[in-house]
Design an enzyme around this catalytic site. Structure first.
Site, PDB file in Angstrom:
ATOM      1  N   GLY A  27      36.880   3.476  28.785  1.00  0.00           N
ATOM      2  CA  GLY A  27      37.607   2.223  28.560  1.00  0.00           C
ATOM      3  C   GLY A  27      38.146   1.655  29.859  1.00  0.00           C
ATOM      4  N   THR A  29      41.349   1.077  30.745  1.00  0.00           N
ATOM      5  CA  THR A  29      42.548   1.750  31.268  1.00  0.00           C
ATOM      6  C   THR A  29      42.140   3.025  32.002  1.00  0.00           C
ATOM      7  OG1 THR A  29      43.590   0.948  29.239  1.00  0.00           O
ATOM      8  CG2 THR A  29      44.919   2.349  30.654  1.00  0.00           C
ATOM      9  N   GLY A  81      42.390   6.599  26.987  1.00  0.00           N
ATOM     10  CA  GLY A  81      43.055   5.386  26.498  1.00  0.00           C
ATOM     11  C   GLY A  81      43.221   5.392  24.987  1.00  0.00           C
ATOM     12  N   ASP A  83      43.488   2.457  21.370  1.00  0.00           N
ATOM     13  CA  ASP A  83      43.463   1.085  20.851  1.00  0.00           C
ATOM     14  C   ASP A  83      44.770   0.726  20.167  1.00  0.00           C
ATOM     15  OD1 ASP A  83      40.709   0.294  21.519  1.00  0.00           O
ATOM     16  OD2 ASP A  83      40.222   2.030  20.296  1.00  0.00           O
ATOM     17  N   GLY A  93      38.346   4.447  19.608  1.00  0.00           N
ATOM     18  CA  GLY A  93      36.990   4.175  19.164  1.00  0.00           C
ATOM     19  C   GLY A  93      36.536   2.754  19.387  1.00  0.00           C
ATOM     20  N   GLY A  95      35.648   1.437  22.032  1.00  0.00           N
ATOM     21  CA  GLY A  95      34.473   1.462  22.905  1.00  0.00           C
ATOM     22  C   GLY A  95      33.360   2.329  22.337  1.00  0.00           C
ATOM     23  N   GLU A 101      34.971  11.735  23.284  1.00  0.00           N
ATOM     24  CA  GLU A 101      36.380  11.690  23.699  1.00  0.00           C
ATOM     25  C   GLU A 101      37.164  12.777  22.974  1.00  0.00           C
ATOM     26  OE1 GLU A 101      37.256   7.090  24.986  1.00  0.00           O
ATOM     27  OE2 GLU A 101      37.253   7.544  22.858  1.00  0.00           O
ATOM     28  N   LYS A 119      49.676  -1.971  23.261  1.00  0.00           N
ATOM     29  CA  LYS A 119      49.013  -1.078  22.297  1.00  0.00           C
ATOM     30  C   LYS A 119      50.001  -0.407  21.353  1.00  0.00           C
ATOM     31  CE  LYS A 119      44.764  -1.470  24.030  1.00  0.00           C
ATOM     32  NZ  LYS A 119      44.256  -0.586  25.054  1.00  0.00           N
TER      33      LYS A 119
END
Ligand code: 5RP
Length: 218
Positions: A27, A29, A81, A83, A93, A95, A101, A119
């Site tokens: 991601g 971040t 990171g 969401d 998820g 991405g 992950e 977030k």
């Protein structure tokens, strides 16, 4: 927003020490984190190896000059990171990298989530992403509907048809209510035959939040 993401990444750098095996999330971040980690290694002359969680994070790590391995060694710390950050769990998820992950993040001695303040999810919602074996997509979707979710097959932006993950699977973005005991739902979803993994991450060590001014820990 990008200063906030970068500040979250900076806030996680202090957890990295010479000789560590570091899980590298996926991601934007974690993209900041990977780049900054590469710079830290050069500047402080420390040696770190990374475990990538997607083709994307592998490419970013190579660009940053971080040597990569698989899971043949114990992972000391994973930085990843999110969401959406809720009370006691995070949703991931966006991405589509959730399976690798979770494998890397949960294998790590310390899993640290990094995210911008936006977030934090008071009143916000995000779908539960479920990675499924392609053959099982319909039976899994029916099982999810019976659990009260509305699953939607994720389709590509610059490709016709379903998004195919780095593991060769499909993704179902599932809108629905997450109960207070999210860890239980995380386990239940993975017990549906054909489900590979889901985007509820209820086990982590710490969350580092970035904003325009700096970072703080939850
Ligand atoms: C990928 C993820 C990412 O960590 C999540 O989507 C956050 O991405 P970003 O840092 O770009 O906001 O779960 O599967």
């Amino acid at each position: 927003m990008s200063a906030a993401k970068k500040n979250a990444a900076i806030g996680a750098l202090k957890f990295i020490e010479d000789g560590m095996v570091v899980g590298l999330g996926s991601g934007t971040t974690t993209g900041h984190f990977t780049r900054l980690l590469g710079e830290k290694m050069k500047k402080e002359r420390i040696s770190v190896v990374g475990v990538p969680t997607s083709y994307d994070s592998e490419m970013q790590a190579k660009k940053a000059g971080i040597p990569l391995i698989g899971l043949e060694r114990e992972v000391d710390v994973a930085i990843d990171g999110a969401d959406l950050i809720k009370d006691g769990y995070v949703l991931k998820g966006g991405g589509g990298a959730l399976t690798r992950e979770k494998v890397v993040d949960y294998a790590a001695e310390k899993f640290i989530v990094i995210a911008d303040e936006g977030k934090i999810g008071n009143g916000k919602t995000y779908p539960v992403v479920v990675e499924v074996v392609p053959f099982a997509r319909e039976s899994v979707a029916r099982a999810l509907e019976k659990m009260g979710f509305e699953p939607e097959l994720r389709v590509g932006g610059k490709k016709l048809g379903p998004v195919v993950t780095d593991n060769g699977n499909f993704l179902l973005d599932c809108t629905g209510k997450i109960p207070k005991d999210a860890a239980r739902l995380e386990r239940e979803l993975n017990s549906i035959p054909g489900v590979v993994e889901n985007g509820i991450f209820s086990r982590y060590f710490k969350i580092v939040i970035g904003n325009e001014k700096g970072s703080y820990e939850l």
